[in-house]
Design a protein around this motif. Sequence first.
Motif, PDB file in Angstrom:
ATOM      1  N   ALA A  63       0.725  -1.350   0.131  1.00 30.26           N
ATOM      2  CA  ALA A  63      -0.029  -0.132  -0.083  1.00 30.26           C
ATOM      3  C   ALA A  63       1.010   1.319   0.096  1.00 30.26           C
ATOM      4  O   ALA A  63       0.309   2.365   0.140  1.00 30.26           O
ATOM      5  N   ASP A  64       2.197   1.192  -0.031  1.00 31.17           N
ATOM      6  CA  ASP A  64       3.072   2.225  -0.033  1.00 31.17           C
ATOM      7  C   ASP A  64       2.752   3.134  -1.493  1.00 31.17           C
ATOM      8  O   ASP A  64       2.459   2.644  -2.435  1.00 31.17           O
ATOM      9  N   SER A  65       3.335   4.398  -1.461  1.00 33.14           N
ATOM     10  CA  SER A  65       2.885   5.423  -2.371  1.00 33.14           C
ATOM     11  C   SER A  65       4.094   4.897  -3.578  1.00 33.14           C
ATOM     12  O   SER A  65       5.301   4.345  -3.281  1.00 33.14           O
ATOM     13  N   VAL A  66       4.066   5.171  -4.709  1.00 33.35           N
ATOM     14  CA  VAL A  66       4.851   5.481  -5.851  1.00 33.35           C
ATOM     15  C   VAL A  66       6.212   5.860  -5.243  1.00 33.35           C
ATOM     16  O   VAL A  66       7.157   5.272  -5.467  1.00 33.35           O
ATOM     17  N   THR A  67       6.157   6.902  -4.780  1.00 32.63           N
ATOM     18  CA  THR A  67       7.365   7.668  -4.073  1.00 32.63           C
ATOM     19  C   THR A  67       8.192   6.685  -3.192  1.00 32.63           C
ATOM     20  O   THR A  67       9.363   6.677  -3.384  1.00 32.63           O
ATOM     21  N   SER A  68       7.547   6.202  -2.307  1.00 34.70           N
ATOM     22  CA  SER A  68       8.035   5.423  -1.270  1.00 34.70           C
ATOM     23  C   SER A  68       8.640   4.266  -2.110  1.00 34.70           C
ATOM     24  O   SER A  68       9.814   3.653  -1.794  1.00 34.70           O
ATOM     25  N   HIS A  69       7.906   3.548  -2.970  1.00 38.70           N
ATOM     26  CA  HIS A  69       8.671   2.297  -3.934  1.00 38.70           C
ATOM     27  C   HIS A  69       9.676   2.845  -4.774  1.00 38.70           C
ATOM     28  O   HIS A  69      10.616   1.933  -4.903  1.00 38.70           O
ATOM     29  N   VAL A  70       9.805   4.240  -5.150  1.00 39.15           N
ATOM     30  CA  VAL A  70      10.980   4.422  -6.020  1.00 39.15           C
ATOM     31  C   VAL A  70      11.974   4.438  -5.198  1.00 39.15           C
ATOM     32  O   VAL A  70      13.092   3.819  -5.467  1.00 39.15           O
ATOM     33  N   LYS A  71      12.058   5.020  -3.872  1.00 40.25           N
ATOM     34  CA  LYS A  71      13.072   5.088  -2.778  1.00 40.25           C
ATOM     35  C   LYS A  71      13.594   3.702  -2.607  1.00 40.25           C
ATOM     36  O   LYS A  71      14.733   3.283  -2.365  1.00 40.25           O
ATOM     37  N   PHE A  72      12.549   2.670  -2.250  1.00 40.49           N
ATOM     38  CA  PHE A  72      12.925   1.225  -1.531  1.00 40.49           C
ATOM     39  C   PHE A  72      13.364   0.747  -2.712  1.00 40.49           C
ATOM     40  O   PHE A  72      14.685  -0.227  -2.589  1.00 40.49           O
ATOM     41  N   LYS A  73      13.088   0.754  -3.982  1.00 43.49           N
ATOM     42  CA  LYS A  73      13.651  -0.158  -5.326  1.00 43.49           C
ATOM     43  C   LYS A  73      15.143   0.314  -5.519  1.00 43.49           C
ATOM     44  O   LYS A  73      16.215  -0.374  -5.782  1.00 43.49           O
ATOM     45  N   SER A  74      15.251   1.604  -5.266  1.00 42.87           N
ATOM     46  CA  SER A  74      16.748   2.241  -5.614  1.00 42.87           C
ATOM     47  C   SER A  74      17.507   1.834  -4.530  1.00 42.87           C
ATOM     48  O   SER A  74      18.778   1.438  -4.792  1.00 42.87           O
ATOM     49  N   LYS A  75      17.201   2.134  -3.244  1.00 40.45           N
ATOM     50  CA  LYS A  75      17.979   1.786  -2.118  1.00 40.45           C
ATOM     51  C   LYS A  75      18.533   0.290  -2.129  1.00 40.45           C
ATOM     52  O   LYS A  75      19.643   0.050  -1.705  1.00 40.45           O
TER      53      LYS A  75
END
Length: 153
Positions: free
Chosen positions: A72-84
């Motif tokens: 349920a995380d936001s796209v912004t959260s996913h972008v950071k998670f995926k990148s990190k």
Amino acid sequence: MALEIGDKLPNFVALDTNGESFESEQIIGKQPVVIYFYPKDNTPGCTAQACSFRDNYQIFKDLGAEVIGISADSVTSHVKFKSKFKLPFILLSDTDKKLRKLFGVPNSFIFLPGRQTYVIDQNGIIRLIFNSVSSSIHIEKAIQVLKNINQSN
């Protein structure tokens, strides 16, 4: 009503980490897919699970499968998670919990979103539904089912 083993996965649409609409029919019914629902980006268990999918991603690809993580995380959260964590697979944002409801993913511990994995074969049929708070077992189960699918083809 929750999806069950043997059901054909219905089509769905969700936002990916590019903020674009991901339409399930782009992949479902064309190749095996592992879809895993997880509670939250950047939490210890969810990070361990995502990194385990990452570390085993080549095995999934060798078995002809794609991996999709959904929370349920936001796209912004996913972008950071995926990148990190350098996650090579698709992450979808389910902020309105429509996908969780469509699949029938139960909550864990009453209020926490559940951790559930689905393996869908190349015909779009659900071959595994696995629910466990233990994040590590999901990868083992999914790989075994994919191997069985490949052996029966």
